[in-house]
Design a protein around this motif. Sequence first.
Motif, PDB file in Angstrom:
ATOM      1  N   PRO A 136      13.687   2.482   7.335  1.00 14.59           N
ATOM      2  CA  PRO A 136      13.561   2.148   5.915  1.00 14.59           C
ATOM      3  C   PRO A 136      12.788   3.216   5.164  1.00 14.59           C
ATOM      4  N   THR A 137      13.097   3.380   3.883  1.00 11.48           N
ATOM      5  CA  THR A 137      12.395   4.335   3.039  1.00 11.48           C
ATOM      6  C   THR A 137      11.489   3.592   2.067  1.00 11.48           C
ATOM      7  N   VAL A 138      10.490   4.305   1.552  1.00 11.05           N
ATOM      8  CA  VAL A 138       9.582   3.704   0.575  1.00 11.05           C
ATOM      9  C   VAL A 138       9.634   4.533  -0.699  1.00 11.05           C
ATOM     10  N   ASP A 139       9.333   3.907  -1.823  1.00 13.41           N
ATOM     11  CA  ASP A 139       9.371   4.572  -3.117  1.00 13.41           C
ATOM     12  C   ASP A 139       8.103   5.395  -3.313  1.00 13.41           C
ATOM     13  N   ALA A 140       8.272   6.662  -3.713  1.00  7.36           N
ATOM     14  CA  ALA A 140       7.130   7.569  -3.868  1.00  7.36           C
ATOM     15  C   ALA A 140       6.167   7.080  -4.945  1.00  7.36           C
ATOM     16  N   ASP A 141       6.681   6.590  -6.080  1.00  5.55           N
ATOM     17  CA  ASP A 141       5.816   6.108  -7.157  1.00  5.55           C
ATOM     18  C   ASP A 141       5.001   4.893  -6.719  1.00  5.55           C
ATOM     19  N   ALA A 142       5.668   3.985  -5.983  1.00  5.82           N
ATOM     20  CA  ALA A 142       4.962   2.798  -5.496  1.00  5.82           C
ATOM     21  C   ALA A 142       3.883   3.193  -4.499  1.00  5.82           C
ATOM     22  N   LEU A 143       4.194   4.164  -3.630  1.00  6.08           N
ATOM     23  CA  LEU A 143       3.220   4.622  -2.640  1.00  6.08           C
ATOM     24  C   LEU A 143       2.014   5.260  -3.335  1.00  6.08           C
ATOM     25  N   ALA A 144       2.272   6.060  -4.373  1.00  6.72           N
ATOM     26  CA  ALA A 144       1.184   6.685  -5.119  1.00  6.72           C
ATOM     27  C   ALA A 144       0.328   5.641  -5.828  1.00  6.72           C
ATOM     28  N   ARG A 166       4.111  -4.239   5.358  1.00  7.71           N
ATOM     29  CA  ARG A 166       5.024  -3.114   5.435  1.00  7.71           C
ATOM     30  C   ARG A 166       5.392  -2.682   4.019  1.00  7.71           C
ATOM     31  N   VAL A 167       5.155  -1.424   3.695  1.00  6.20           N
ATOM     32  CA  VAL A 167       5.346  -0.953   2.326  1.00  6.20           C
ATOM     33  C   VAL A 167       6.809  -1.047   1.897  1.00  6.20           C
ATOM     34  N   ASP A 168       7.749  -0.831   2.836  1.00  2.45           N
ATOM     35  CA  ASP A 168       9.161  -0.891   2.462  1.00  2.45           C
ATOM     36  C   ASP A 168       9.613  -2.303   2.130  1.00  2.45           C
ATOM     37  N   ARG A 169       8.795  -3.327   2.426  1.00  2.00           N
ATOM     38  CA  ARG A 169       9.139  -4.708   2.074  1.00  2.00           C
ATOM     39  C   ARG A 169       8.496  -5.137   0.770  1.00  2.00           C
ATOM     40  N   ILE A 170       7.713  -4.253   0.151  1.00  2.00           N
ATOM     41  CA  ILE A 170       7.139  -4.548  -1.163  1.00  2.00           C
ATOM     42  C   ILE A 170       8.188  -4.218  -2.218  1.00  2.00           C
ATOM     43  N   GLN A 171       8.499  -5.195  -3.050  1.00  2.00           N
ATOM     44  CA  GLN A 171       9.573  -5.046  -4.033  1.00  2.00           C
ATOM     45  C   GLN A 171       9.047  -4.408  -5.314  1.00  2.00           C
ATOM     46  N   GLY A 172       9.639  -3.267  -5.710  1.00  2.00           N
ATOM     47  CA  GLY A 172       9.244  -2.622  -6.949  1.00  2.00           C
ATOM     48  C   GLY A 172       7.867  -1.992  -6.861  1.00  2.00           C
ATOM     49  N   ARG A 173       7.334  -1.649  -8.016  1.00  2.00           N
ATOM     50  CA  ARG A 173       6.016  -1.021  -8.073  1.00  2.00           C
ATOM     51  C   ARG A 173       4.949  -2.085  -8.255  1.00  2.00           C
ATOM     52  N   PRO A 174       3.898  -2.092  -7.417  1.00  2.00           N
ATOM     53  CA  PRO A 174       2.833  -3.096  -7.568  1.00  2.00           C
ATOM     54  C   PRO A 174       2.161  -2.993  -8.930  1.00  2.00           C
ATOM     55  N   LYS A 175       1.676  -4.137  -9.420  1.00  2.00           N
ATOM     56  CA  LYS A 175       1.012  -4.198 -10.723  1.00  2.00           C
ATOM     57  C   LYS A 175      -0.499  -4.298 -10.536  1.00  2.00           C
ATOM     58  N   ALA A 176      -1.231  -3.557 -11.355  1.00  2.00           N
ATOM     59  CA  ALA A 176      -2.689  -3.592 -11.290  1.00  2.00           C
ATOM     60  C   ALA A 176      -3.196  -4.961 -11.725  1.00  2.00           C
ATOM     61  N   ALA A 177      -4.262  -5.428 -11.051  1.00  2.00           N
ATOM     62  CA  ALA A 177      -4.791  -6.760 -11.351  1.00  2.00           C
ATOM     63  C   ALA A 177      -6.308  -6.772 -11.443  1.00  2.00           C
TER      64      ALA A 177
END
Length: 352
Positions: free
Chosen positions: A135-143, A199-210
């Motif tokens: 599986p691949t992960v999104d670079a923006d989400a990882l950052a 697992r980062v590849d199972r996180i949907q979309g970009r996480p939101k700050a809280a």
Amino acid sequence: MVQTSARLLKLLSLLQSRRFWTGGELARELAITERSVRRDVDRLRSLGYPVHAATGIGGGYQLGAGKELPPLPLEDDEAVAVAVGLRAAATGPVRGLEEASVRALGKLEQVLPKRLRRKVTALGAVSVQLVDGSPTVDADALAAMANACRDAEALRFDYSSHSGAASTRAVEPYRLVHTSRRWYLLAYDLQRNAWRTFRVDRIQGRPKAAGRFKPRPLPAEDVAAYVSKSVSTDAYPIRARVTVHAPAQAVSERLSGVAGRIEALAPDRCVVHTGGGSLDALAFHLGFMGFEFEVHEPEELIDQLRRLAERLGRAAGRSEAGRGGAGRGGERIEQGGGETGSILKISLPVSP
């Protein structure tokens, strides 16, 4: 002028290699006086480099962050390392970096000295990517997750479990841990009041700050070992503990950190903690290592391995008989006991 320009590049390289330098240290490295260091620092500032200076006892120089990315002098080995890393990123598991990596690699190869360019191009010419379906992960989400870990900022995200169950999580992120195939986020789950590994590849979309949070003590000093345990044993319904008669290093070459946690017992012996979704999967997993091993737990795995060894022995015997052989299977099974309960020592025939 040429000598001064070369010295400025050397000074810039020194400032980028370490967070803080005293004037005396820079003067010794450049073989000039501290007064010349001050003049060279002023020249760097006139070129747009934000060099901060502190006077008095304990004073010195520090390169700050500017509005734009300045030229970055690299040593030979550093330039090769960056080029190799860019090639890996262009076809790696982080989605969204491919095009930028290729562009950056093109710029770097254009200015590399001939002796270095040959090393880098030779690697590219003979390297072929093996697509393994990881599986691949999104670079923006990882950052975004990396920044949240650094800044102690809570996150909310939608998550899909191994079984496909969807949920929304609110977490305090602390560390990103990666293997050659996957990325994991170590975080404190605010809804479950417990540490969790995602697992980062199972996180949907970009996480939101809280919002910001006060960091907690980490669950273990060795975060990598903690995550390895979480994903190799704790995540599975069936867990096993076996002693493997081989050096820990040799076993680690067969098992990744997500497949088992390895503890060295002696130069030629180690303990492996692992897990699986079924007894069949665990039996295959252990047999595939190619080393002799003893199973300590669970009891059900011992029975499963015994049945597997008998079945393999019968199959090997039939093959030998079909070729006119004596019908020897080649397997060896030893049953024993001790304070820890039943122990099955098994050695399956391994193809050379």
